[in-house]
Design a protein around this motif. Structure first.
Motif, PDB file in Angstrom:
ATOM      1  N   VAL A  22      -3.915   2.500   6.459  1.00 39.95           N
ATOM      2  CA  VAL A  22      -3.297   2.026   5.217  1.00 39.95           C
ATOM      3  C   VAL A  22      -2.309   0.899   5.469  1.00 39.95           C
ATOM      4  CG1 VAL A  22      -1.805   2.698   3.290  1.00 39.95           C
ATOM      5  CG2 VAL A  22      -3.646   4.229   4.039  1.00 39.95           C
ATOM      6  N   LYS A  72       0.832  -1.209   0.000  1.00 38.68           N
ATOM      7  CA  LYS A  72       0.000   0.000   0.000  1.00 38.68           C
ATOM      8  C   LYS A  72       0.870   1.264   0.000  1.00 38.68           C
ATOM      9  CE  LYS A  72      -3.561  -2.735   0.780  1.00 38.68           C
ATOM     10  NZ  LYS A  72      -4.499  -3.105  -0.304  1.00 38.68           N
ATOM     11  N   ALA A  99      -5.097   0.279  -3.385  1.00 40.04           N
ATOM     12  CA  ALA A  99      -3.671   0.123  -3.103  1.00 40.04           C
ATOM     13  C   ALA A  99      -3.118   1.294  -2.300  1.00 40.04           C
ATOM     14  CB  ALA A  99      -2.894  -0.027  -4.403  1.00 40.04           C
ATOM     15  N   GLY A 100      -3.995   2.160  -1.847  1.00 43.09           N
ATOM     16  CA  GLY A 100      -3.549   3.275  -1.036  1.00 43.09           C
ATOM     17  C   GLY A 100      -4.461   4.463  -1.191  1.00 43.09           C
ATOM     18  N   ILE A 133      -9.634   0.724   1.477  1.00 46.33           N
ATOM     19  CA  ILE A 133      -8.558  -0.256   1.670  1.00 46.33           C
ATOM     20  C   ILE A 133      -9.146  -1.662   1.788  1.00 46.33           C
ATOM     21  CG2 ILE A 133      -6.736  -1.039   3.232  1.00 46.33           C
ATOM     22  CD1 ILE A 133      -5.949   1.409   1.590  1.00 46.33           C
TER      23      ILE A 133
END
Length: 294
Positions: free
Chosen positions: A275, A50, A250-251, A245
């Motif tokens: 995250v 992430k 992915a972030g 998330i």
């Protein structure tokens, strides 16, 4: 013969050879070049897969946004808790000490051409070329893409040019899904937009969170990071972050919901915990309040 760790020992060379080579952990990145993987590895934490990006590129069309009147004062206190700067060339060069960047990744905004005074924000150009991006040690180039807007074709042309030059030098591109004043923010629209951007060749896509967001993630073959968007209450921003998330983002690339927070330093740490540590939004809000109280 394999030892207990699954490594083949070579008597001739005296080295261990992994029996199985795992795929590159960044979604869709198995076949990228070495340099491309190296830069993505800097953006996305190898332990979690992430990234927490701090967006402060708003001035390129909004001017001195509230909370960003002084980039040199507002951004440095947050740096220890982020993975990636997301800024403009001018903002980075004039206000961010290179010593601060350390091992942090740099996502460089390379598109511009519109302002809040324009009714149509989709008429943009590429204002930063690959040579400048490399001189600035950028790990990612970000350009706005306006699917469904009057200048959709031109924005895809901009995206294509950035991707083509980025691929030539091993620098990944992030296509940013733009939602103008009148554009929809539905899963149907984001599935369309993110898929187009990925199909053109972007290695990362940025878009907004929405209902049925997991379907957006599933239909996009490259990583999606969510935009923080306009300032909302801290509890709501943390819940949005947590939900995205959990659904496979992915972030996050968050700006106003951090630097316009009641306590930006507490907020960035709470977002980071979601995250990279996987805490839920309730725990994160408690964490925010505890840090704010200190």
């Amino acid at each position: 013969m394999a030892d207990k760790d699954g490594i083949l020992e070579s008597k001739e060379f005296g080295i261990g050879i992994p029996q199985e080579t795992k795929g590159f952990y960044v979604k869709g990145g198995n076949h990228y070049s070495w340099g491309m993987k190296s830069r993505l590895n800097k953006i996305f934490n190898p332990k979690t897969g992430k990234s927490l990006m701090l967006a402060f590129d708003h001035g390129y069309f909004l001017g001195p946004t509230s909370g960003l009147e002084r980039l040199d004062l507002n951004i440095p206190p947050l740096v220890d808790h982020i993975d990636c700067f997301m800024g403009t060339r001018g903002g980075m060069m004039s206000c961010i000490d290179p010593a601060l960047t350390g091992n942090k990744a740099i996502a460089l905004r390379v598109s511009s051409g519109s302002s809040i005074l324009n009714d149509d924000l989709s008429d943009e150009i590429i204002s930063v070329d690959i040579a400048e991006a490399i001189r600035m040690n950028a790990d990612l180039m970000a350009t706005q893409v306006f699917i469904g807007a009057p200048h959709q074709k031109e924005s895809i042309d901009n995206l294509s040019k950035v991707i083509n030059t980025g691929n030539a030098y091993g620098v990944p591109t992030m296509g940013v899904v733009a939602v103008g004043k009148e554009m929809e923010r539905t899963a149907k629209y984001f599935r369309l937009s993110t898929r187009i951007i990925a199909e053109v060749g972007a290695q990362v896509v940025k878009c907004y969170y929405c209902d049925d967001f997991d379907s957006v993630i599933a239909s996009c073959p490259v990583p999606i990071v969510i935009a923080g968007g306009k300032k909302i209450p801290e509890r709501d921003a943390l819940e949005m972050c947590s939900n995205s998330i959990l659904m496979g983002a992915a972030g996050v690339d968050m700006g106003r919901n951090i630097f316009q927070s009641e306590d930006p330093l507490a907020m960035v740490q709470a977002v980071r915990a979601i995250v990279h540590e996987g805490i839920d939004h309730k725990e994160a809000f408690d964490m925010f309040n505890e840090l704010k109280a200190k």
